[in-house]
Design an enzyme around this catalytic site. Structure first.
Site, PDB file in Angstrom:
ATOM      1  N   THR B 654       0.915  -1.315   0.002  1.00  0.00           N
ATOM      2  CA  THR B 654      -0.381  -0.260   0.094  1.00  0.00           C
ATOM      3  C   THR B 654       0.703   1.417   0.335  1.00  0.00           C
ATOM      4  O   THR B 654       0.464   2.617  -0.740  1.00  0.00           O
ATOM      5  CB  THR B 654      -1.236  -0.064   1.068  1.00  0.00           C
ATOM      6  OG1 THR B 654      -0.594   0.079   2.492  1.00  0.00           O
ATOM      7  CG2 THR B 654      -1.387  -0.837   1.010  1.00  0.00           C
ATOM      8  N   GLU B 725       0.994  11.847   0.910  1.00  0.00           N
ATOM      9  CA  GLU B 725       1.025  13.144   0.478  1.00  0.00           C
ATOM     10  C   GLU B 725       2.521  13.434  -0.256  1.00  0.00           C
ATOM     11  O   GLU B 725       2.470  14.741  -0.464  1.00  0.00           O
ATOM     12  CB  GLU B 725       0.291  14.292   1.086  1.00  0.00           C
ATOM     13  CG  GLU B 725      -0.997  14.176   1.386  1.00  0.00           C
ATOM     14  CD  GLU B 725      -1.441  15.115   2.400  1.00  0.00           C
ATOM     15  OE1 GLU B 725      -1.923  16.022   1.892  1.00  0.00           O
ATOM     16  OE2 GLU B 725      -1.674  14.564   3.485  1.00  0.00           O
TER      17      GLU B 725
END
Lengths: 340, 759
Positions: B654, B725
């Site tokens: 992930t 991010e």
């Protein structure tokens, strides 16, 4: 979306009758209350956006004529039935072999999903994607005659530098049509007065003072076939499409090129330009500039200069002139170098 | 490289597949607008076609006449509900139906409710407004735009950071640059459209809406509707892309809830792609001026960064990325200043790395220019300016593996094969360019609660009101619980996305993995403690073993001597069927109010730049190759390599996916994305995915992610730095660097397009 009625006639005559029934004099086909639908990739989108508001949809997918779905190839021509899907035409072995330009113009358009749905007849009649046309709150002479043109002094990066008028600078975005106009194709049309053949070059109208009238077709006319003549230029032909991303985008500039070469010398050239003009655009002056010339960078540049001699930029689309020229130069040289 | 499931290195968790992967790819994951509500009515918005002025008259007769229309709510009909508030939970202070004033293009002017979606849509299209139109200000250069200093205007941006005497140092510098950069307006455009489904049962309101902050929304929606937050439930089980756009609640939610109350039926409103541009938040355009001075050896002595950001008339939205750029390198002196420019636009909002994406782009493009000015290799230039401490407050970095990232990415990319001379690398008709840039993102964390239930069959249920926005947080929460309780991941179920669950902070700022895993860790350890106590208690299966030496392995409690007891046997001795523990996690240094605020939907955001002892950031280095056709100048990116260090990696699969997606977005940021604004009308022009370009599969060739091992237990108990991010920061600058290398053209305004490179 506005409510509409839907019918699915079983033959061309019934389809023509269904549309002519609602046709009004002086109302162009794009604004006629009855609209033909093929793949629906353009019309259904515009119905959802309120740009197209037909009262009746006449679905052509039930027409029983097998010729509408057939591709016929012989030594002289390719004949496409109008209901042939873009993906089937693009994948057709004979089409790809005999005239790569046609297959490339199809496979470089839209996305796989859209090509699986869209018909060839509908493809050539696709309407502009000008942002100001697509959204009904803007002034747009094409959508609402006399309302003005918001694109003229608005954001016009994707707009046309060739073939525009004071009323409209919306680009004709299609790719297949560039191949057709370059190759002197014609369309076979069935209408209220029977069948007729129209040169593809005569099908679309420049916007002029009536950008809402886009073709010479009447409201009950149906394109049933597209004929592409073959010649010594067909095999050495290609479509070069330049865009912001690798796939699923309209051309910023494109070039359809077919060459008949005598060694390094051009015997015959056929050129059309996409992404830069308001209608499918044949570049005859560029063709003439190449006749009898040895096709090198210099000759290609001279042809490109001729092609864009009359170009008129607006605020954000001036780059399309140098880009259009480079695209044509590159397309000519790559076509020259094809191993045929 | 480029494996979907990279083998874990030191301090990295297993690349387990997402626990909801199958549901998602088979279309069975229920997104909020999929919820089958009985007797639902459909709401469709009507929005303004001007950006400034007021509504003189709204003509609703034709819309009301459409068969099936039940209700139309327009200005003045919102009765007693309160206006939205601008802040962390509310997107804007504009209450679109509270008065007839128009603040921006695409402002909601009515909500039509009908029996069918088609009737509501038809009616909404028939609404006509007469406006008293005023000339709007579209952006920075528009007449009437108002500029003010940002510091102190928003709690998100307290001050302009500075250090030393910039003016003197810049003046004295041997080599300097003074350049301007800009980034365009961008809209998130998640594939899942925005939607609200509101249903009342008596005074109980349930709202299904894609959301990154269910607890915050519950409280804010209750405030607007003037009801008890205990009567409001927000459910957002799955979110089809968020990127910040589903963080703050917009005005629509309360309006749809009001409509449901008025018509006495559930109401579902799905916002069209076009309407989402004006009714949701977006990344506003930014401008930057960067001044940088260095000595001839490349040591920077002065860094000045000024930023300008567009916002709406009423709200002081600001991202202020100078707090990160000002701490990036060992500058000597720093001077920064951020301004906001109020225009007639909707209020911007968070979008993936809100401050860093635009500000670090400007810094890193400037770093590349400076390296060119110095005649230095850009990697070497960064090495020379690697800091021991951050230059603003003199604090150490809790960990900083930037140079390791550069080394590993450069090696994998083959940077040594780059010929530094501009335009020197070619492949046939294609110019080849190579460039690089730094990625940085602060490692923040927030209070979070979680509940874990363990039953005697070894099944574990984790409950936490966080949000699966595509990051894989469900999976890593399950991994954390499975690891602590030593059960197979298949035995763990995770419930999220519901305000009825233990509260979690907003899923933004890359805090979720750190915050959720810290709370799950605490809850799991409480379950362990209970099991251990029971196991060694008199009559327990490990009676007599020392409590402090126990561990869990393979679904068993294991003592130091090797004796073990199955979970079921411990439960038997306890005479219970389930152990359930509720844990509240508050980061080190939290105030006494931290947990209270968590329940009030206003959790304290513990920023990576806030601690006294150290600053906390994740870092990365990205290298790209571009190809530019020498005739037609289209730009393609055949490969990109990024190496990132972010503390403990919970799941290499992930994590890679997040970083890869970030870099792809970075490519988009560099070459594709921009919302175009008609400057005359202050209106968005390209409001759909036909004209708002993002890369398609054919644009993305080879994307390599390298996970660089890093241990940092200062950041939070889980040792996790958020990386959601991180990946898209710096990419655009790396591409600008590569474009310069290929062509000699320095492009400072994004996106970089064909027209910038035509000769």
């Amino acid at each position: 979306m506005r409510p509409f009625t839907y019918e699915r006639p079983v033959n061309v005559q019934a389809a023509v009758a269904a549309a002519s029934h609602l046709a009004k004099p002086l109302v162009p086909p794009t604004q006629s209350p009855a609209q033909f639908i093929g793949g629906g990739t353009n019309l259904a989108d515009y119905m959802k956006l309120g740009v197209a508001q037909p009262e009746r949809l006449v679905d052509l997918n039930g027409l029983d004529d097998a010729g509408l779905r057939r591709i016929q190839v012989d030594d002289k021509r390719i004949v496409f039935g109008a209901l042939v899907r873009m993906s089937d035409a693009a994948a057709h072995e004979e089409v790809r072999r005999r005239c790569p330009l046609v297959a490339e113009s199809l496979v470089l358009a839209a996305s796989g999903q859209i090509r699986n749905m869209a018909t060839l007849g509908g493809n050539v009649l696709q309407r502009t994607r000008c942002e100001y046309f697509r959204e009904t709150s803007w002034a747009c002479n094409k959508r609402e005659p006399g309302s003005g043109c918001a694109a003229m002094d608005g954001f016009n990066r994707q707009h046309a530098v060739l073939g525009g008028s004071d009323q409209c600078i919306a680009t004709y975005h299609g790719d297949f049509a560039q191949a057709l106009i370059a190759l002197d194709a014609s369309v076979v049309v069935e209408g209220q007065h029977g069948s007729r053949k129209i040169a593809f070059a005569d099908l679309h109208r420049l916007p002029g003072d009536t950008p809402n009238i886009e073709t010479v077709l009447g409201p009950a006319d149906i394109i049933v076939a597209i004929e592409v003549p073959l010649g010594p230029w067909s095999g050495r032909s290609r479509y070069l499409k330049i865009r912001d991303r690798e796939s699923y985008a309209f051309a910023l500039a494109s070039a359809a090129v077919a060459l008949d070469m005598d060694g390094g010398t051009v015997r015959h050239a056929r050129i059309a330009l996409g992404g830069v003009a308001t209608v499918p655009w044949r570049a005859k002056k560029a063709e003439e500039a190449l006749l009898g010339k040895v096709l090198n960078e210099g000759a290609a540049h001279a042809a490109a200069e001729a092609a864009f001699a009359d170009a008129r930029p607006r605020e954000h689309n001036a780059f399309k002139i140098p880009l259009g020229k480079s695209t044509l130069v590159r397309a000519l040289l790559e076509t020259r170098d094809m191993k045929v | 490289m480029n494996e979907a499931a990279p083998a874990p290195k030191e301090n990295m968790g297993a690349p387990l597949p997402r626990v909801d992967a199958r549901l998602k790819v088979t279309g069975q994951a229920p997104y909020p607008a999929d919820f089958a509500a009985a007797n639902v009515a459909y709401g469709v918005l009507a929005t303004s076609t001007i950006a400034r002025g007021s509504i003189r008259a709204l003509h609703l007769d034709r819309a009301r006449a459409v068969p099936g229309v039940l209700d139309i709510i327009s200005a003045g009909d919102v009765g007693s509900i309160d206006k939205p508030k601008f802040g962390n939970t509310g997107a804007s202070s504009i209450g679109p139906l509270h008065d007839t004033k128009i603040f921006h293009d695409g402002q909601i002017i009515a909500l039509v409710v009908a029996d069918t979606f088609e009737a509501a849509e038809e009616a909404a299209m028939l609404i006509r407004a007469d406006y008293a139109e005023e000339t709007p200000s579209a952006s920075f250069d528009s007449k009437g735009a108002e500029t003010e200093a940002a510091a102190g205007k928003s709690p998100m941006f307290k001050e302009d950071v500075k250090a030393g005497d910039f003016d003197a140092a810049f003046e004295a510098a041997a080599v300097k640059i003074d350049q301007k950069y800009s980034t365009p307006t961008q809209h998130h455009n998640p594939i899942e459209l925005f939607s609200t489904t509101a249903m009342w049962q008596g005074d109980q309101l349930t709202v299904h809406e894609p959301c990154q902050n269910v607890t915050g929304w519950k409280v804010e929606l209750a405030r607007q509707l003037k009801i008890d937050p205990a009567n409001v439930r927000i459910i957002s089980s799955y979110v089809g892309g968020a990127f910040g756009s589903k963080g703050p609640m917009t005005a629509r939610t309360a309006i749809v809830a009001l409509a449901a109350r008025r018509v006495g039926r559930p109401v579902r409103c799905v916002v069209s792609r076009m309407q989402s541009f004006g009714t949701q938040t977006y990344r506003a355009e930014t401008r930057h001026r960067i001044r940088m001075g260095a000595d001839r050896n490349g040591k920077i002595s002065a860094f000045g960064h000024e930023g300008w950001e567009v916002t709406s008339r009423p709200d002081p939205y600001v991202v202020g990325g100078t707090s990160a750029t000002g701490r990036m390198y060992d500058y000597g002196s720093v001077l920064t200043h951020v301004s906001i420019v109020h225009a007639d636009r909707n209020t911007p909002g968070y979008m993936r790395s809100p401050p860093e994406t635009p500000y670090v782009y400007a810094l890193e493009n400037a770093m590349d220019e400076m390296a060119v000015a110095l005649g230095m290799d850009p990697v070497e230039f960064r090495r020379v300016n690697e800091p021991k401490k951050e230059p603003i407050g003199g604090r150490p970095f809790s960990s900083r593996s930037l140079l390791k990232c550069y080394d590993q990415a450069a090696e994998a990319f083959g940077w040594s094969r780059r010929d530094a001379a501009v335009g020197s690398m070619r492949d046939g008709d294609w110019l080849v360019g190579m460039g690089c840039a730094t990625a940085i993102y602060p490692s923040s964390v927030a209070p979070c609660a979680a509940r874990i239930r363990l039953t005697d069959d070894g099944q574990v249920r984790v409950q936490c009101g966080s949000h699966e926005i595509g990051t894989g947080v469900r999976t890593v929460a399950a991994q954390m619980a499975a690891e602590r309780l030593a059960v197979d991941i298949d035995k763990v179920s995770v419930e999220m996305g519901d305000s009825a669950l233990p509260p979690a902070p907003v899923s933004g700022g890359s805090i979720s993995t750190a915050s959720v895993c810290s709370a799950v860790l605490k809850a799991a350890d409480a379950v362990r403690a209970k099991l251990f106590a029971a196991a060694v208690a008199e009559g327990g299966p490990l009676s007599g073993s020392g409590n402090e030496k126990l561990d869990m392995q393979d679904g068993k409690v294991v003592a130091a001597g090797g004796k073990s007891a199955a979970i079921a046997d411990v439960f038997k001795s306890m005479q219970v069927g389930a152990i359930e523990e509720y844990a509240e996690f508050a980061p080190k240094g939290s105030t006494g109010q931290a947990l209270k605020k968590l329940y009030a939907g206003q959790p304290e955001f513990h920023g990576g730049e806030e601690d006294k002892d150290s600053v906390k950031y994740a870092f990365g280095a990205e290298f790209v190759e571009v190809r530019i056709n020498s005739y037609t100048r289209e730009i393609r990116v055949p490969r990109i390599v990024g190496a990132f260090a972010a503390g403990r990696i919970m799941n290499t699969r992930t994590a890679r996916s997040q970083l890869m997606g970030g870099m792809i977005w970075g490519i988009s940021h560099a070459l594709h994305e921009a919302t175009e604004i008609d400057q005359r009308h202050a209106r968005y022009v390209n409001r759909d995915l036909q004209d708002y370009l993002v890369p398609v599969n054919a644009d993305i060739k080879k994307v390599d992610v390298i996970l660089v091992p890093e241990v940092d237990m200062e950041v939070n108990p889980a040792g996790v730095k958020g990386l959601g991010e991180l990946g898209n920061v710096g990419t655009a600058a790396a591409i600008a660097s590569a474009v310069y290398h290929a062509t000699g053209k320095r492009i400072r305004d994004l996106p970089i397009r064909i027209e910038n490179l035509l000769v």
